[in-house]
Design an enzyme around this catalytic site. Sequence first.
Site, PDB file in Angstrom:
ATOM      1  N   GLU A   1     -35.198 133.431  -9.503  1.00  0.00           N
ATOM      2  CA  GLU A   1     -34.066 133.449 -10.432  1.00  0.00           C
ATOM      3  C   GLU A   1     -33.580 134.873 -10.700  1.00  0.00           C
ATOM      4  O   GLU A   1     -34.368 135.789 -10.888  1.00  0.00           O
ATOM      5  CB  GLU A   1     -34.439 132.780 -11.762  1.00  0.00           C
ATOM      6  CG  GLU A   1     -34.882 131.328 -11.642  1.00  0.00           C
ATOM      7  CD  GLU A   1     -33.746 130.372 -11.257  1.00  0.00           C
ATOM      8  OE1 GLU A   1     -32.589 130.815 -11.144  1.00  0.00           O
ATOM      9  OE2 GLU A   1     -34.042 129.173 -11.081  1.00  0.00           O
TER      10      GLU A   1
ATOM     11  N   HIS B   1     -38.764 129.468 -10.091  1.00  0.00           N
ATOM     12  CA  HIS B   1     -38.863 128.011 -10.235  1.00  0.00           C
ATOM     13  C   HIS B   1     -39.489 127.419  -8.970  1.00  0.00           C
ATOM     14  O   HIS B   1     -39.055 127.736  -7.860  1.00  0.00           O
ATOM     15  CB  HIS B   1     -37.457 127.397 -10.391  1.00  0.00           C
ATOM     16  CG  HIS B   1     -37.095 127.111 -11.810  1.00  0.00           C
ATOM     17  ND1 HIS B   1     -35.918 127.550 -12.366  1.00  0.00           N
ATOM     18  CD2 HIS B   1     -37.734 126.400 -12.786  1.00  0.00           C
ATOM     19  CE1 HIS B   1     -35.862 127.118 -13.624  1.00  0.00           C
ATOM     20  NE2 HIS B   1     -36.942 126.426 -13.897  1.00  0.00           N
TER      21      HIS B   1
ATOM     22  N   CYS C   1     -37.843 127.539 -19.363  1.00  0.00           N
ATOM     23  CA  CYS C   1     -38.005 128.503 -18.266  1.00  0.00           C
ATOM     24  C   CYS C   1     -37.056 129.681 -18.467  1.00  0.00           C
ATOM     25  O   CYS C   1     -37.448 130.840 -18.359  1.00  0.00           O
ATOM     26  CB  CYS C   1     -37.763 127.827 -16.916  1.00  0.00           C
ATOM     27  SG  CYS C   1     -39.091 126.678 -16.497  1.00  0.00           S
TER      28      CYS C   1
HETATM   29  N1  PCA Z   1     -39.743 123.657 -16.303  1.00  0.00           N
HETATM   30  C1  PCA Z   1     -38.839 123.541 -17.404  1.00  0.00           C
HETATM   31  C2  PCA Z   1     -39.639 123.850 -18.620  1.00  0.00           C
HETATM   32  C3  PCA Z   1     -41.030 124.007 -18.187  1.00  0.00           C
HETATM   33  C4  PCA Z   1     -40.998 123.910 -16.726  1.00  0.00           C
HETATM   34  O1  PCA Z   1     -41.974 124.056 -15.982  1.00  0.00           O
HETATM   35  C5  PCA Z   1     -37.597 124.424 -17.217  1.00  0.00           C
HETATM   36  O2  PCA Z   1     -37.105 124.539 -16.089  1.00  0.00           O
HETATM   37  O3  PCA Z   1     -37.113 124.993 -18.184  1.00  0.00           O
END
Ligand code: PCA
Length: 208
Positions: free
Chosen positions: A78, A161, A137
């Site tokens: 990201e 991610h 996140c």
């Molecule tokens: N994914 C979510 C919250 C926790 C996670 O592992 C997100 O993308 O915000």
Amino acid sequence: MKILVTAFEPYDQWSENSSWEALSEMLKVYGLPEGLTTRRYPVDLERLKERLYKDLELGFDAVLHLGQSPGSSSIHLETIAVNIAGVTYNGGQLYGPLVDGAPTAYQSSLPLNQLRDQLHDERIPASITYHAGTYLCNAVFYLTQHWHAARHRKCQVGFTHFPLITDQVVDNRRDMPSLTKLELAKAIAIMVSVLRGQSVSPNAPLLA
Ligand code: PCA
């Protein structure tokens, strides 16, 4: 070099979180590299802040946060964290700022091109992406950047991610993209090696 790597606990309908599964697997396969601290954070904004700020006081040279993104078909490196508390619901102000009066966004300070290229060299699909969402996140990514900026402390901060792991997709009988736990564990080891300035070559052991 002190590095913090964090993952999240399971949330919503998922009984596992691929980020934590991968981080645990990384520790099992590669051991705990020197200078590395790992954490599993709650998917709850207030409890997350409490844990995060306590950890950041320890002082790190780099912080790599990991989270799960069901539906992603590659690892997403990201680029941007935004000052928006979406479904995190900060103090009752849905889609208000995570931090009042703070900058709208922060950019990742990780070497994203290098990370992507190293992952590709190791045959792991990865992409540079431009929206970490407005959930926890994005929040952990933003709050870590802001915590350092507000204190004029230098630290490389980034968020990645992960897709679901293959076990989650199979166990839940879902038609969704996935990578194996071992692939994601290896991805973490590669990223940590890059952050430590170590070269990653196919024949060299990772995190040695
Ligand atoms: N994914 C979510 C919250 C926790 C996670 O592992 C997100 O993308 O915000």
